[in-house]
Write a protein that holds these residues in place. Structure first.
Motif, mmCIF file in Angstrom:
data_model
loop_
_atom_site.group_PDB
_atom_site.id
_atom_site.type_symbol
_atom_site.label_atom_id
_atom_site.label_comp_id
_atom_site.label_asym_id
_atom_site.label_seq_id
_atom_site.Cartn_x
_atom_site.Cartn_y
_atom_site.Cartn_z
ATOM 1 N N ILE A 72 0.859 -1.179 0.000
ATOM 2 C CA ILE A 72 0.000 0.000 0.000
ATOM 3 C C ILE A 72 0.894 1.226 0.000
ATOM 4 O O ILE A 72 1.889 1.278 0.741
ATOM 5 N N PHE A 73 0.572 2.228 -0.831
ATOM 6 C CA PHE A 73 1.324 3.472 -0.760
ATOM 7 C C PHE A 73 0.374 4.663 -0.828
ATOM 8 O O PHE A 73 -0.659 4.630 -1.479
ATOM 9 N N MET A 74 0.750 5.717 -0.099
ATOM 10 C CA MET A 74 -0.106 6.881 0.074
ATOM 11 C C MET A 74 0.550 8.133 -0.491
ATOM 12 O O MET A 74 1.747 8.359 -0.308
ATOM 13 N N ILE A 75 -0.259 8.968 -1.150
ATOM 14 C CA ILE A 75 0.184 10.279 -1.605
ATOM 15 C C ILE A 75 -0.578 11.329 -0.794
ATOM 16 O O ILE A 75 -1.806 11.407 -0.882
ATOM 17 N N PRO A 76 0.116 12.126 0.027
ATOM 18 C CA PRO A 76 -0.576 13.176 0.779
ATOM 19 C C PRO A 76 -0.822 14.403 -0.092
ATOM 20 O O PRO A 76 -0.249 14.524 -1.186
ATOM 21 N N PRO A 77 -1.665 15.319 0.361
ATOM 22 C CA PRO A 77 -1.947 16.528 -0.425
ATOM 23 C C PRO A 77 -0.700 17.398 -0.592
ATOM 24 O O PRO A 77 0.180 17.421 0.273
ATOM 25 N N HIS A 78 -0.654 18.081 -1.726
ATOM 26 C CA HIS A 78 0.360 19.115 -1.981
ATOM 27 C C HIS A 78 1.785 18.589 -1.836
ATOM 28 O O HIS A 78 2.661 19.260 -1.290
ATOM 29 N N THR A 79 2.014 17.368 -2.295
ATOM 30 C CA THR A 79 3.328 16.743 -2.160
ATOM 31 C C THR A 79 3.808 16.228 -3.512
ATOM 32 O O THR A 79 3.099 15.481 -4.186
ATOM 33 N N ARG A 80 5.001 16.617 -3.889
ATOM 34 C CA ARG A 80 5.559 16.141 -5.157
ATOM 35 C C ARG A 80 5.747 14.626 -5.099
ATOM 36 O O ARG A 80 6.184 14.079 -4.089
ATOM 37 N N ASN A 81 5.411 13.964 -6.197
ATOM 38 C CA ASN A 81 5.521 12.513 -6.213
ATOM 39 C C ASN A 81 5.696 12.002 -7.633
ATOM 40 O O ASN A 81 5.380 12.696 -8.605
ATOM 41 N N LYS A 82 6.195 10.803 -7.719
ATOM 42 C CA LYS A 82 6.389 10.148 -9.007
ATOM 43 C C LYS A 82 6.156 8.662 -8.806
ATOM 44 O O LYS A 82 6.681 8.075 -7.857
ATOM 45 N N TYR A 83 5.331 8.049 -9.653
ATOM 46 C CA TYR A 83 5.164 6.600 -9.576
ATOM 47 C C TYR A 83 4.887 6.044 -10.963
ATOM 48 O O TYR A 83 4.230 6.683 -11.781
ATOM 49 N N TYR A 84 5.429 4.844 -11.213
ATOM 50 C CA TYR A 84 5.342 4.277 -12.547
ATOM 51 C C TYR A 84 5.566 2.764 -12.484
ATOM 52 O O TYR A 84 6.189 2.256 -11.553
ATOM 53 N N PRO A 85 5.035 2.021 -13.451
ATOM 54 C CA PRO A 85 5.152 0.552 -13.432
ATOM 55 C C PRO A 85 6.533 0.062 -13.826
ATOM 56 O O PRO A 85 7.264 0.736 -14.567
ATOM 57 N N ASP A 86 6.878 -1.107 -13.341
ATOM 58 C CA ASP A 86 8.093 -1.783 -13.775
ATOM 59 C C ASP A 86 7.960 -2.140 -15.254
ATOM 60 O O ASP A 86 6.912 -2.635 -15.700
ATOM 61 N N ALA A 87 8.999 -1.905 -16.035
ATOM 62 C CA ALA A 87 8.913 -2.097 -17.488
ATOM 63 C C ALA A 87 8.667 -3.563 -17.859
ATOM 64 O O ALA A 87 7.959 -3.853 -18.821
ATOM 65 N N LYS A 88 9.230 -4.487 -17.091
ATOM 66 C CA LYS A 88 9.100 -5.905 -17.425
ATOM 67 C C LYS A 88 7.884 -6.563 -16.764
ATOM 68 O O LYS A 88 7.399 -7.592 -17.249
ATOM 69 N N ASN A 89 7.424 -5.989 -15.673
ATOM 70 C CA ASN A 89 6.310 -6.583 -14.942
ATOM 71 C C ASN A 89 5.392 -5.466 -14.430
ATOM 72 O O ASN A 89 5.317 -5.201 -13.233
ATOM 73 N N PRO A 90 4.696 -4.764 -15.346
ATOM 74 C CA PRO A 90 3.912 -3.585 -14.939
ATOM 75 C C PRO A 90 2.792 -3.932 -13.963
ATOM 76 O O PRO A 90 2.157 -4.972 -14.077
ATOM 77 N N TRP A 91 2.578 -3.033 -13.026
ATOM 78 C CA TRP A 91 1.618 -3.286 -11.964
ATOM 79 C C TRP A 91 0.177 -2.989 -12.358
ATOM 80 O O TRP A 91 -0.098 -2.304 -13.341
ATOM 81 N N SER A 92 -0.737 -3.504 -11.546
ATOM 82 C CA SER A 92 -2.147 -3.138 -11.563
ATOM 83 C C SER A 92 -2.512 -2.767 -10.134
ATOM 84 O O SER A 92 -2.040 -3.394 -9.186
ATOM 85 N N TYR A 93 -3.345 -1.742 -9.990
ATOM 86 C CA TYR A 93 -3.685 -1.312 -8.638
ATOM 87 C C TYR A 93 -5.072 -0.684 -8.586
ATOM 88 O O TYR A 93 -5.659 -0.299 -9.602
ATOM 89 N N ARG A 94 -5.602 -0.615 -7.377
ATOM 90 C CA ARG A 94 -6.819 0.129 -7.081
ATOM 91 C C ARG A 94 -6.445 1.295 -6.174
ATOM 92 O O ARG A 94 -5.406 1.259 -5.498
ATOM 93 N N TRP A 95 -7.321 2.312 -6.135
ATOM 94 C CA TRP A 95 -7.054 3.425 -5.227
ATOM 95 C C TRP A 95 -8.342 4.095 -4.784
ATOM 96 O O TRP A 95 -9.392 3.951 -5.402
ATOM 97 N N ILE A 96 -8.240 4.817 -3.673
ATOM 98 C CA ILE A 96 -9.308 5.697 -3.219
ATOM 99 C C ILE A 96 -8.698 7.053 -2.890
ATOM 100 O O ILE A 96 -7.532 7.152 -2.479
ATOM 101 N N GLY A 97 -9.479 8.116 -3.084
ATOM 102 C CA GLY A 97 -9.049 9.471 -2.756
ATOM 103 C C GLY A 97 -9.938 10.036 -1.659
ATOM 104 O O GLY A 97 -11.163 9.881 -1.701
ATOM 105 N N LEU A 98 -9.330 10.706 -0.676
ATOM 106 C CA LEU A 98 -10.055 11.197 0.496
ATOM 107 C C LEU A 98 -9.730 12.662 0.765
ATOM 108 O O LEU A 98 -8.576 13.082 0.658
ATOM 109 N N ARG A 99 -10.758 13.421 1.119
ATOM 110 C CA ARG A 99 -10.598 14.800 1.569
ATOM 111 C C ARG A 99 -11.231 14.950 2.945
ATOM 112 O O ARG A 99 -12.132 14.206 3.293
#
Length: 288
Positions: A72-99
């Protein structure tokens, strides 16, 4: 491996919150293809991702994490971030957004905070099912059921996934967890920093170092803020007198409680309660 989802990606958005304390504003899923890394524009809400399969990379505040199925990974508000799939084994994920004003506290109980953005977990069909239920209710415009499922999901994180994570904490993190647990269970008593240190079997100086590292404040400040937050709840939801509320959350002198509350909230306890009661009155009752 066959497709996980019906479509490669889907995102659902709700910009009409029921209240300002906790709002499920977004949910979705994505079955990724290999892409070049790129940085995302900071957002103004919290996002929690759950990796279902494959691998990827999540970078935040110049720290990169290798994400595997179950993480599980979280992105907080107003925070620079970068995320991307592995080239050989790209991921699948679900997410929810909360305010909302309570989201940070709720996520902290799940083990997600500005100091801990990632929980390395095992593949968990129950957790995946909970993410799926949030999406399904959201898609059918069952807003309250979607919100309830989101709370259920976070409760599962707090009581199952988070407990598993404690096994991988450093000694300092374990001590800090113990200290917070003691405060949360005893804030209404006349406890001191020495009491907190003794309960965790560590030195007072070390308690100060832990709070500076993980909270950027002193233990006394944290205890004071925690008590005042609890006082806000009682002012909104109880008929106790202001003096009794001060005692109930651990303050021994009513004038001191009023002084600290006014500094913390910008209004006196009486004014805070009056604003809340006036709002409730205007919303629910007609004028005579």
């Amino acid at each position: 491996m066959g497709k996980i989802f019906k479509d490669d990606a889907s995102v659902l958005v709700n910009d009409d919150p029921i209240g300002n304390e906790f709002h499920l504003c977004e949910c979705g899923y994505e079955e990724c293809r290999p892409t070049k890394p790129y940085e995302f524009i900071p957002i103004d809400y919290w996002v929690i991702h759950y990796c279902i399969s494959g691998e990827g990379f999540f970078q935040i505040l110049d720290k990169q994490n290798h994400i595997h199925p179950g993480d599980i990974f979280m992105i907080p508000p107003h925070t620079r971030n970068k995320y991307y799939p592995d080239a050989k084994n790209p991921w699948s994920y679900r997410w929810i957004g909360l305010r909302g004003t309570n989201v940070k506290k709720v996520l902290a109980r799940c083990g997600l905070s500005p100091e801990h953005y990632v929980i390395h977990h095992k593949v968990d069909p129950q957790l995946e099912s909970l993410f799926e239920k949030v999406y399904d209710h959201f898609q059918k415009d069952h807003e309250l059921m979607a919100l309830g499922s989101a709370y259920y999901l976070l409760d599962y994180l707090s009581n199952n996934v988070r407990n598993a994570r404690l096994d991988h904490l450093s000694p300092g993190e374990l001590y800090f967890h113990s200290v917070l647990n003691y405060i949360h269970k005893n804030y209404f008593n006349n406890i001191t920093v020495s009491d907190i240190a003794a309960a965790a079997n560590i030195d007072r100086t070390y308690v100060f170092k832990l709070f500076q590292k993980y909270m950027d404040m002193s233990p006394s400040q944290y205890l004071q803020h925690y008590r005042l937050d609890k006082a806000c709840v009682l002012l909104r939801k109880s008929s106790l007198s202001i003096t009794d509320i001060g005692y109930a959350v651990g303050f021994q002198h009513s004038p001191y409680f009023t002084k600290l509350f006014t500094q913390y909230m910008g209004v006196t306890p009486s004014e805070y309660r009056k604003e809340f009661m006036q709002f409730g009155g205007d919303d629910n009752f007609s004028s005579p």
